[in-house]
Design a protein around this motif. Structure first.
Motif, PDB file in Angstrom:
ATOM      1  N   THR A 171       0.834  -1.205   0.000  1.00 57.43           N
ATOM      2  CA  THR A 171       0.000   0.000   0.000  1.00 57.43           C
ATOM      3  C   THR A 171       0.863   1.247   0.000  1.00 57.43           C
ATOM      4  O   THR A 171       1.746   1.394   0.850  1.00 57.43           O
ATOM      5  CB  THR A 171      -0.915   0.019   1.244  1.00 57.43           C
ATOM      6  OG1 THR A 171      -1.689  -1.172   1.297  1.00 57.43           O
ATOM      7  CG2 THR A 171      -1.840   1.228   1.214  1.00 57.43           C
ATOM      8  N   LYS A 185      -1.125   2.345   4.919  1.00 55.16           N
ATOM      9  CA  LYS A 185      -1.179   1.143   5.735  1.00 55.16           C
ATOM     10  C   LYS A 185      -0.537   1.439   7.094  1.00 55.16           C
ATOM     11  O   LYS A 185       0.181   2.438   7.264  1.00 55.16           O
ATOM     12  CB  LYS A 185      -0.458  -0.021   5.062  1.00 55.16           C
ATOM     13  CG  LYS A 185       1.071   0.043   5.068  1.00 55.16           C
ATOM     14  CD  LYS A 185       1.655  -1.239   4.520  1.00 55.16           C
ATOM     15  CE  LYS A 185       3.183  -1.219   4.520  1.00 55.16           C
ATOM     16  NZ  LYS A 185       3.792  -1.191   5.858  1.00 55.16           N
ATOM     17  N   ARG A 331      -5.698  -0.656   3.985  1.00 66.12           N
ATOM     18  CA  ARG A 331      -5.734   0.797   3.799  1.00 66.12           C
ATOM     19  C   ARG A 331      -6.553   1.436   4.904  1.00 66.12           C
ATOM     20  O   ARG A 331      -7.722   1.108   5.088  1.00 66.12           O
ATOM     21  CB  ARG A 331      -6.320   1.150   2.430  1.00 66.12           C
ATOM     22  CG  ARG A 331      -5.434   0.736   1.273  1.00 66.12           C
ATOM     23  CD  ARG A 331      -6.116   0.842  -0.072  1.00 66.12           C
ATOM     24  NE  ARG A 331      -5.191   0.456  -1.139  1.00 66.12           N
ATOM     25  CZ  ARG A 331      -4.951  -0.799  -1.495  1.00 66.12           C
ATOM     26  NH1 ARG A 331      -5.587  -1.794  -0.892  1.00 66.12           N
ATOM     27  NH2 ARG A 331      -4.082  -1.064  -2.459  1.00 66.12           N
TER      28      ARG A 331
END
Length: 366
Positions: A171, A185, A331
């Motif tokens: 991420t 993240k 996320r």
């Protein structure tokens, strides 16, 4: 009170990006620790470690002044390589709490012993023809696999991948459409590590009585382990755990804390009860500084304070929380205002705390 709508340009975006994108599951936090060390070198008088790997940045005050510990945990939830099948699929072993619904088709990356980053995707099934009961079932995280796009186990091994290698979400940090909203993240709990670093930055040219220990702890997600060893090393008089809490401002989570609400005082959670007198001190600072104050009570989960408060002969402690959407997923979203105000209230406390205030806090429980 501070305005949620204004853009909080004072936030160090580079710091947050570097911490969010670093990979570090429980027991493998060194990549995160190196980021923290780079910043501690700018703001701390001394850098040290405990024997589990927690990093400690000290800004000195009066030699005989109180010791204040500010702890954010460096580890994120993730996986390790459990096994590799003959076709090259990676079987996963979760490290920390995952919910099966957030995993299918997500991009992950393996960090090899040499530091190489190998990308893959979590396998999923097409819904076509799938029985209704299977569509509704949550797959256990341990039953998922990672597809690296290879033909065989031999190809995987040639990439340098071994059993036990770390797997983390793939991420990238992003500033969202409203620049106060930040996606990344591992905000659980890299945002707490950032707070601990930024408090030292706020105190850089300030004389204060207290000795301030900002700590990036290890292995919180698997039993709050590093907080215990770091506390034994520091022997603090007062401690703040900085962690995240669930934002309830979405169609799925309604009511309660919202992104952009300001300072969040944790009254209690499943592992600790905040020290009442210390909470009152934080309330007073918020009122004097014009910071927004909110309260959180959690019946499940805990923070580093859960082990800090019961270490040695007991430590005066509490948790300050930062609301976060989509916790324990690939996320997460946070708001700059909550971060800025949390740094502000702890910095103000550190500027004013002395032995008289410490004695007052102690006398409150005698």
């Amino acid at each position: 009170m501070s305005d949620k709508s204004r853009e909080y340009e004072e936030v160090d975006i580079t710091l947050l990006k570097e911490l969010s994108e670093a990979d570090g599951i429980s027991g493998a936090e060194k990549e995160v620790s190196r980021v923290a060390k780079n910043y501690f070198e700018m703001y701390a008088d001394e850098i040290d470690y405990d024997n589990l790997g927690s990093i400690i940045g000290l800004k000195r005050g009066n030699k005989n002044g109180p010791k204040v510990m500010i702890a954010g945990h460096m580890d994120e939830i993730g996986f390790v390589v459990r096994s590799i099948d003959k076709n090259g699929y990676i079987n996963l072993l979760p490290v920390g709490g995952w919910w099966g619904h957030v995993m299918p088709s997500q991009s992950m990356r393996i960090t090899t012993n040499s530091g190489s980053k190998i990308k893959g995707v979590v396998g999923s099934r097409a819904p076509h023809g799938m029985p209704a009961d299977e569509k509704e079932r949550v797959i256990k995280p341990i039953d998922f696999y990672l597809d690296l796009g290879v033909d065989s186990k031999d190809e995987v091994e040639k990439l340098g991948i071994k059993i036990g290698d770390m797997i983390t979400p793939d991420t990238e940090f992003e500033i969202m459409n409203n620049p106060n909203y930040l996606l990344g993240k591992a905000w659980d709990d890299r945002i707490g590590v950032a707070v601990a670093i930024d408090v030292l930055k706020e105190l850089k040219d300030i004389n204060h009585e207290a000795n301030i220990f900002s700590v990036g702890t290890v292995q919180e997600e698997v039993g709050i382990r590093g907080a215990r060893t770091a506390t034994h090393k520091i022997k603090p008089d007062i401690a703040f755990a900085i962690d995240v809490t669930t934002a309830k401002d979405t169609p799925m989570d309604k009511g309660g804390l919202k992104l952009g609400c300001g300072v969040v005082v944790s009254i209690l959670d499943a592992s600790t009860i905040g020290n009442n007198a210390l909470i009152r001190e934080i309330e007073n600072i918020c009122n004097e500084a014009g910071l927004d104050i909110n309260y959180d009570c959690m019946v499940a989960g805990g923070t580093d304070a859960g082990n800090i408060h019961k270490t040695l002969d007991g430590v005066i402690s509490m948790t300050l929380s930062i609301p976060t959407r989509y916790m324990h997923s690939n996320r997460l979203i946070i708001h700059k205002k909550d971060y800025v105000q949390t740094v502000k209230v702890i910095s103000e406390f550190c500027k004013r705390v002395d032995m008289n205030i410490l004695e007052d806090l102690k006398n409150n429980i005698r």
